[in-house]
Design an enzyme around this catalytic site. Sequence first.
Site, mmCIF file in Angstrom:
data_model
loop_
_atom_site.group_PDB
_atom_site.id
_atom_site.type_symbol
_atom_site.label_atom_id
_atom_site.label_comp_id
_atom_site.label_asym_id
_atom_site.label_seq_id
_atom_site.Cartn_x
_atom_site.Cartn_y
_atom_site.Cartn_z
ATOM 1 N N GLU A 1 1.009 -1.226 -0.016
ATOM 2 C CA GLU A 1 0.081 -0.043 -0.029
ATOM 3 C C GLU A 1 0.855 1.246 0.179
ATOM 4 O OE1 GLU A 1 -3.019 -0.325 -0.452
ATOM 5 O OE2 GLU A 1 -3.309 -2.333 -0.104
ATOM 6 N N LEU A 2 2.274 1.380 -0.564
ATOM 7 C CA LEU A 2 3.155 2.515 -0.585
ATOM 8 C C LEU A 2 3.394 2.828 0.563
ATOM 9 C CD1 LEU A 2 1.955 4.210 -3.878
ATOM 10 C CD2 LEU A 2 3.272 2.308 -3.644
#
Length: 494
Positions: free
Chosen positions: A146-147
């Site tokens: 999710e970065l």
Amino acid sequence: MKAICFYFQIHQPFRLKTYRFFDIGNDHYYYDDFANDEIITRIARRSYIPACEMLLEMIKNTGGKFKVALSVSGTALDQLEQYVPECVDLLKELAATGSVEFLSETYAHSLASLMDPGDFEYQVKFHDELIERHFGQKPTVFRNTELIYNDEIAAMVKAMGFKAVITDGAKHILGWKSPNYVYSAAGAPKLKVLLKNDRMSDDIAFRFSNYDWESYPLTADKYIDWIAALPREEQVVNLFMNLETLGEMQPRESGIFEFMKALPQFAAERDIVFWTPSEVVTKLKPVDVLSVTHPISWADEARDTSAWLGNLLQQEAVNKLYSITERVRLCGDKRLLQDWNYLQTSDHFFYMSTKHSSDGSVHAHFSPYDSPYTAFTNYMNVLSDFMARVEAQYPAEIENEELNALLLTIRNQEHEIELLKREIEMMRNNIVKAQTGDFVPDEQPAESAAEVAKPAAKRVRAKKAEPETGTKAVAPKKAPTKKTSTKKGEPKKK
């Protein structure tokens, strides 16, 4: 000249079946095979397969000038291999074009970067071996689950040998700065950072088919004009999104595939090219250092980690899971290790979110549970059974150091048994050769398994007793003395 850097994510978790309290200790299989099969097959038919076919067509039509990056989690790849193998074949075709870069990430799409550095490194290596085996590429650019990113994660990523990392261009981090540049990480100055352009990415991912959006309908020429109108110094626009955007979140009838296919033509007219993340960091230099002291992500409006760790339910589940990391790491049971990976997937904690905001519906949309509390109860029942299985193999009253020593002894014994088997096989072959008249004795017999299996310390002492010169030393003659016993492999006392 400006560049567009496309990156698409492919991820699906192994969803858990309804697991009740009375199943603990009786049922060690945790997954809803029917739901996993149905969901990934449906998404693959509507999105992954047509999207990959479209990307192949775009690469072919542009002579390889259209380029894109893909990030496939290990859990998604496992399910695609099991339920939709034709999709894996398409991904291999994309890899063979030379215009598609595969990125690195954690195998289980987990929160290990926040909870356990050791397991984080293990999962990244495991994932990259999987990617190299399937697609023939060794990733050099990293994208976290999710970065999720901060300075500490940057240091860990650089230590693993990556040259760049991608994350979200969160406004509270950038301030007045633009995401359309390459930055260097404060936690590892030699690591380059690519930032998602949130507005332009979300124009495609979320607003493309929104009739109430002021810029609806979005056409390829309009979109390219927006990019061309950016300041000349801003040389790269990073468009990061899920592959489900194409066909699932934005259905085929919205015109999303036609929009994508038209982009290269209008981009070429405006002298805009397409680069992979590796090309971006190779061709562009960092303009500044980016410091991120608290973890950020691309989830929700807050762009932080509260989507997975924002309430007591989530924190209890995550802490309970990672409390047994060291013991699981000692484990050699493949089934236990597989369950360990699948239970780490961040989606399980995402379903437990109790956020009540304009973006709270996103959690409910993806969750298979009626409520966050149901998600928590079901997960904790599964985790209780899993922990009992770990406890059965590695009791809590035994210290980790003692477990390590026991496991080392077992592995050494296994190695010695294997060497003895080889020696027996060699002797059998020699007997057969002797019976047929083909046996020729070795001038110097091979070292026996018992000798090979000697502790390292004894062999070192034996080597130290020999002279350092290359010629054989001749001992001086001495008067007879009383014989003394010596250990094998050690020099006699003078």
